[in-house]
Design a protein around this motif. Structure first.
Motif, PDB file in Angstrom:
ATOM      1  N   VAL A   1     -25.551  22.174   1.485  1.00 39.31           N
ATOM      2  CA  VAL A   1     -24.841  21.763   2.697  1.00 39.31           C
ATOM      3  C   VAL A   1     -25.569  22.405   3.868  1.00 39.31           C
ATOM      4  O   VAL A   1     -25.824  23.609   3.859  1.00 39.31           O
ATOM      5  CB  VAL A   1     -23.357  22.196   2.670  1.00 39.31           C
ATOM      6  CG1 VAL A   1     -22.671  21.810   3.979  1.00 39.31           C
ATOM      7  CG2 VAL A   1     -22.624  21.556   1.498  1.00 39.31           C
TER       8      VAL A   1
ATOM      9  N   CYS B   1     -18.945  20.610  10.883  1.00 41.95           N
ATOM     10  CA  CYS B   1     -19.524  19.298  10.595  1.00 41.95           C
ATOM     11  C   CYS B   1     -18.496  18.195  10.770  1.00 41.95           C
ATOM     12  O   CYS B   1     -18.833  17.030  10.811  1.00 41.95           O
ATOM     13  CB  CYS B   1     -20.084  19.262   9.184  1.00 41.95           C
ATOM     14  SG  CYS B   1     -18.795  19.307   7.955  1.00 41.95           S
TER      15      CYS B   1
ATOM     16  N   PHE C   1     -14.770  15.236  -0.700  1.00 40.44           N
ATOM     17  CA  PHE C   1     -15.307  15.368   0.654  1.00 40.44           C
ATOM     18  C   PHE C   1     -16.744  14.879   0.686  1.00 40.44           C
ATOM     19  O   PHE C   1     -17.577  15.341  -0.091  1.00 40.44           O
ATOM     20  CB  PHE C   1     -15.267  16.849   1.056  1.00 40.44           C
ATOM     21  CG  PHE C   1     -15.796  17.134   2.446  1.00 40.44           C
ATOM     22  CD1 PHE C   1     -14.931  17.466   3.480  1.00 40.44           C
ATOM     23  CD2 PHE C   1     -17.163  17.097   2.720  1.00 40.44           C
ATOM     24  CE1 PHE C   1     -15.410  17.739   4.756  1.00 40.44           C
ATOM     25  CE2 PHE C   1     -17.648  17.359   3.988  1.00 40.44           C
ATOM     26  CZ  PHE C   1     -16.776  17.681   5.013  1.00 40.44           C
TER      27      PHE C   1
HETATM   28  P1  NAD Z   1     -29.450  24.768   8.071  1.00 42.00           P
HETATM   29  O1  NAD Z   1     -29.894  23.463   7.553  1.00 42.00           O
HETATM   30  O2  NAD Z   1     -30.257  25.440   9.120  1.00 42.00           O
HETATM   31  O3  NAD Z   1     -29.324  25.822   6.881  1.00 42.00           O
HETATM   32  C1  NAD Z   1     -28.599  25.537   5.700  1.00 42.00           C
HETATM   33  C2  NAD Z   1     -29.210  26.322   4.548  1.00 42.00           C
HETATM   34  O4  NAD Z   1     -30.562  25.897   4.367  1.00 42.00           O
HETATM   35  C3  NAD Z   1     -29.253  27.827   4.778  1.00 42.00           C
HETATM   36  O5  NAD Z   1     -28.905  28.477   3.581  1.00 42.00           O
HETATM   37  C4  NAD Z   1     -30.704  28.083   5.162  1.00 42.00           C
HETATM   38  O6  NAD Z   1     -31.157  29.358   4.756  1.00 42.00           O
HETATM   39  C5  NAD Z   1     -31.458  26.998   4.409  1.00 42.00           C
HETATM   40  N1  NAD Z   1     -32.671  26.570   5.111  1.00 42.00           N
HETATM   41  C6  NAD Z   1     -32.870  26.530   6.457  1.00 42.00           C
HETATM   42  N2  NAD Z   1     -34.100  26.070   6.734  1.00 42.00           N
HETATM   43  C7  NAD Z   1     -34.701  25.810   5.551  1.00 42.00           C
HETATM   44  C8  NAD Z   1     -35.989  25.296   5.180  1.00 42.00           C
HETATM   45  N3  NAD Z   1     -36.887  24.976   6.098  1.00 42.00           N
HETATM   46  N4  NAD Z   1     -36.260  25.136   3.873  1.00 42.00           N
HETATM   47  C9  NAD Z   1     -35.356  25.457   2.947  1.00 42.00           C
HETATM   48  N5  NAD Z   1     -34.124  25.952   3.231  1.00 42.00           N
HETATM   49  C10 NAD Z   1     -33.792  26.119   4.513  1.00 42.00           C
HETATM   50  O7  NAD Z   1     -27.935  24.554   8.579  1.00 42.00           O
HETATM   51  P2  NAD Z   1     -26.987  25.582   9.331  1.00 42.00           P
HETATM   52  O8  NAD Z   1     -27.461  25.739  10.746  1.00 42.00           O
HETATM   53  O9  NAD Z   1     -26.773  26.806   8.525  1.00 42.00           O
HETATM   54  O10 NAD Z   1     -25.616  24.769   9.317  1.00 42.00           O
HETATM   55  C11 NAD Z   1     -25.272  23.810  10.275  1.00 42.00           C
HETATM   56  C12 NAD Z   1     -25.537  22.392   9.773  1.00 42.00           C
HETATM   57  O11 NAD Z   1     -24.826  22.170   8.565  1.00 42.00           O
HETATM   58  C13 NAD Z   1     -25.045  21.323  10.737  1.00 42.00           C
HETATM   59  O12 NAD Z   1     -25.999  20.289  10.783  1.00 42.00           O
HETATM   60  C14 NAD Z   1     -23.755  20.831  10.099  1.00 42.00           C
HETATM   61  O13 NAD Z   1     -23.382  19.515  10.441  1.00 42.00           O
HETATM   62  C15 NAD Z   1     -24.110  20.931   8.649  1.00 42.00           C
HETATM   63  N6  NAD Z   1     -22.917  20.979   7.813  1.00 42.00           N
HETATM   64  C16 NAD Z   1     -22.638  19.859   7.070  1.00 42.00           C
HETATM   65  C17 NAD Z   1     -21.495  19.845   6.284  1.00 42.00           C
HETATM   66  C18 NAD Z   1     -21.180  18.638   5.452  1.00 42.00           C
HETATM   67  O14 NAD Z   1     -20.369  18.756   4.538  1.00 42.00           O
HETATM   68  N7  NAD Z   1     -21.759  17.489   5.710  1.00 42.00           N
HETATM   69  C19 NAD Z   1     -20.662  20.960   6.242  1.00 42.00           C
HETATM   70  C20 NAD Z   1     -20.992  22.080   7.006  1.00 42.00           C
HETATM   71  C21 NAD Z   1     -22.133  22.070   7.784  1.00 42.00           C
END
Ligand code: NAD
Length: 499
Positions: A224, A281, A451
């Motif tokens: 996520v 989100c 969800f």
């Molecule tokens: P993010 O994508 O920056 O990070 C999520 C995870 O991915 C973290 O554990 C991070 O360490 C890892 N990550 C980050 N960059 C990476 C890379 N280049 N390669 C591999 N792994 C990597 O997201 P965030 O800022 O932590 O969270 C916010 C985002 O999450 C928003 O876009 C939000 O909409 C989304 N979100 C979606 C849902 C859903 O159910 N659809 C729920 C909650 C949040």
């Protein structure tokens, strides 16, 4: 400076990679701790421990597994204040909202206590002469999940609770922004009786994630986070033969029909748009009033409500509507997008750009912003801002409003406010979005439903929690058995069919 740890084989373990990431207190802007960033060798140790522990856990009667989760729920309730405080301190959200984050995860754990029933298979007696046929759901083995910063309790629980209930071991790679609560949850599960190795928490960044994606023993990956990373994880995980489900970003529209109760709609928009500083989100980030008169009435009701929002640190208790955003970089990005909206010609009805909180000048606070006259070609409309910024896009008709929600690349959640059942029903049936609210602004399904969004908000087939989670974390095996074995039929050379 506090040094955080991993949680491997039942204990906190210091990082050995030599790489660390700063963990901020978003309210003050201070670095309050450092979290280790795992390398492939540290992940390997976690996977080896998980693989060693998993077969005995899978062989444990599902009711005994469920009892561990039952005790875990009781322990979370015991420690709710502690969990919420630790969560707010790293994330910035208010204490009631942090307790809600834990609670929405806890509800999925409660659902998973039904594992003995949910895992029951199918049985056909006498499928042929002396032949019985049965299907069972078996655990995958070692599974993994990568979670975002914005729900550091809820989303890990949405993954590890069903994974564990189904008899898997689970490697959790939480967000490096707020890693303390996942470790606390792992300790509570251990106190509840979970065997060592069944839940491993490995902190890290891309290096740890790539090691997870490429590890042969890991059977499935849940993710996520933002859409670009979701796409990357889905592609690489699938290419490596894993079962993968990824949930990405969002731009959730709320349609306001001319017959809607405008006070109710404005109240709903304020909560859904600005709660948790818009870092959800399922936040509503686009309001679509239908007709100029509806738009004027809505903006007139919204503006004073948005101006009156109280922004502050979680330590102010119930006096605060939302807290800071998670990092300085997030704040900068939000303010940059606000500037792009102004430059593109949207009308900034409530301008939060100069917001400053006395005594917290270095905190990552962003004031509430309200834009009117936003159009679909603007960056503030197209991009997920993930901050306290609500855009009003005026639509001339219901069909135009529906078209906006339909044409946007994201399809996580949406809502409609109306008193007309025909319109609401038509909207729910036609809109290509995964979760729909009718006079409900944040339609997050409860634990026993599932969800998930549509379009670029999801990659994979099954949703999170509810019955889908029990499918995602198990494999079906179907056995055809002949007893007594002595029945003689001779050799069969063509495929057996029912005649
Ligand atoms: P993010 O994508 O920056 O990070 C999520 C995870 O991915 C973290 O554990 C991070 O360490 C890892 N990550 C980050 N960059 C990476 C890379 N280049 N390669 C591999 N792994 C990597 O997201 P965030 O800022 O932590 O969270 C916010 C985002 O999450 C928003 O876009 C939000 O909409 C989304 N979100 C979606 C849902 C859903 O159910 N659809 C729920 C909650 C949040």
């Amino acid at each position: 400076m506090e040094q955080l740890t991993h949680f491997i084989n039942g204990k906190r373990v210091a990082g050995t990679s030599g790489r660390f990431s700063d963990v901020y207190n978003p309210a003050t802007g201070e670095v309050q701790a450092q979290t280790p960033l795992a390398n492939a060798a540290e992940l390997e140790a976690a996977v080896a421990g998980a693989a060693a522990a998993q077969p005995a856990w899978a062989a444990t009667n599902p009711q005994r597994r469920a009892r561990v989760l039952m005790k875990f729920v009781a322990l979370m309730n015991r420690d709710m204040d502690k969990l919420a405080e630790a969560l707010s301190r790293e994330h910035g959200k208010t204490l009631p909202d942090a307790a809600g984050d834990v609670q929405r995860g806890l509800e999925v754990v409660e659902y998973c206590i039904g594992a003995p029933q949910l895992l029951k298979g199918d049985f056909t007696d006498s499928a042929g002469p002396g032949i019985d046929m049965y299907s069972m759901r078996q655990a995958l083995g070692v599974t993994a999940g990568i979670t975002p910063f914005n729900f550091p309790a809820m989303i890990p629980m949405w993954m590890f609770a069903p994974a564990i209930a189904c008899g898997n071991a689970f490697i959790l790679k939480p967000s490096e922004r707020d890693p303390s609560v996942p470790i606390m949850l792992a300790e509570l599960l251990q106190e509840a009786g979970l065997p060592d190795g069944i839940l491993q928490v490995v902190n890290g960044d891309k290096e740890a994630v790539d090691a997870i994606l490429d590890h042969d023993v890991i059977q499935s990956i849940g993710f996520v986070g933002s859409t670009p990373i979701a796409e990357y994880i889905y592609a690489r995980g699938c290419a490596n033969g894993k079962r993968v489900q990824c949930f990405g970003g969002a731009k959730n529209h709320m349609i306001i029909m001319p017959d809607a109760d405008m006070d109710q709609a404005a109240d709903a928009l304020v909560g859904a748009g600005y709660g948790a500083a818009g870092e959800r989100c399922m936040a509503i980030s686009v309001a679509v009033p239908v007709g100029e008169d509806t738009a004027d009435r809505l903006v007139e009701k919204l503006a004073p409500r948005v101006e009156a929002l109280k922004v502050g640190p979680y330590t102010s208790g119930n006096d605060v509507d939302f807290g800071p955003v998670v990092t300085g970089a997030a704040k900068e990005n939000i303010l940059k997008l606000v500037e792009s909206g102004v430059e593109a010609g949207a009308k900034l009805v409530v301008d939060g750009r100069d917001f400053n909180l006395q005594g917290y000048e270095d905190g990552f606070f962003v004031g509430a912003h309200l834009f009117d006259h936003v159009t679909s070609d603007m960056e503030i409309y197209q991009k997920e801002i993930f901050g306290p910024v609500l855009s009003v896009v005026r639509a001339q008709s219901y069909e135009d409003a529906l078209g906006l929600a339909m044409d946007h690349e994201y399809g996580n959640g949406t809502a409609i406010y109306t008193r007309d059942g025909d319109t609401a029903r038509d909207f729910a049936n036609r809109v290509n979005v995964g979760m729909v609210g009718i006079n409900v602004p944040i339609p997050v399904p409860l634990a026993y439903h599932t969800f998930g969004g549509w379009k670029k908000s999801v990659f994979g087939d099954l949703n999170q929690h509810g019955p889908d989670a029990f499918k995602f974390y198990t494999r079906t095996k179907t056995v055809t058995a002949r007893w007594p074995s002595g029945i003689k039929e001779g050799g069969e050379f063509s495929i057996p069919v029912m005649e």
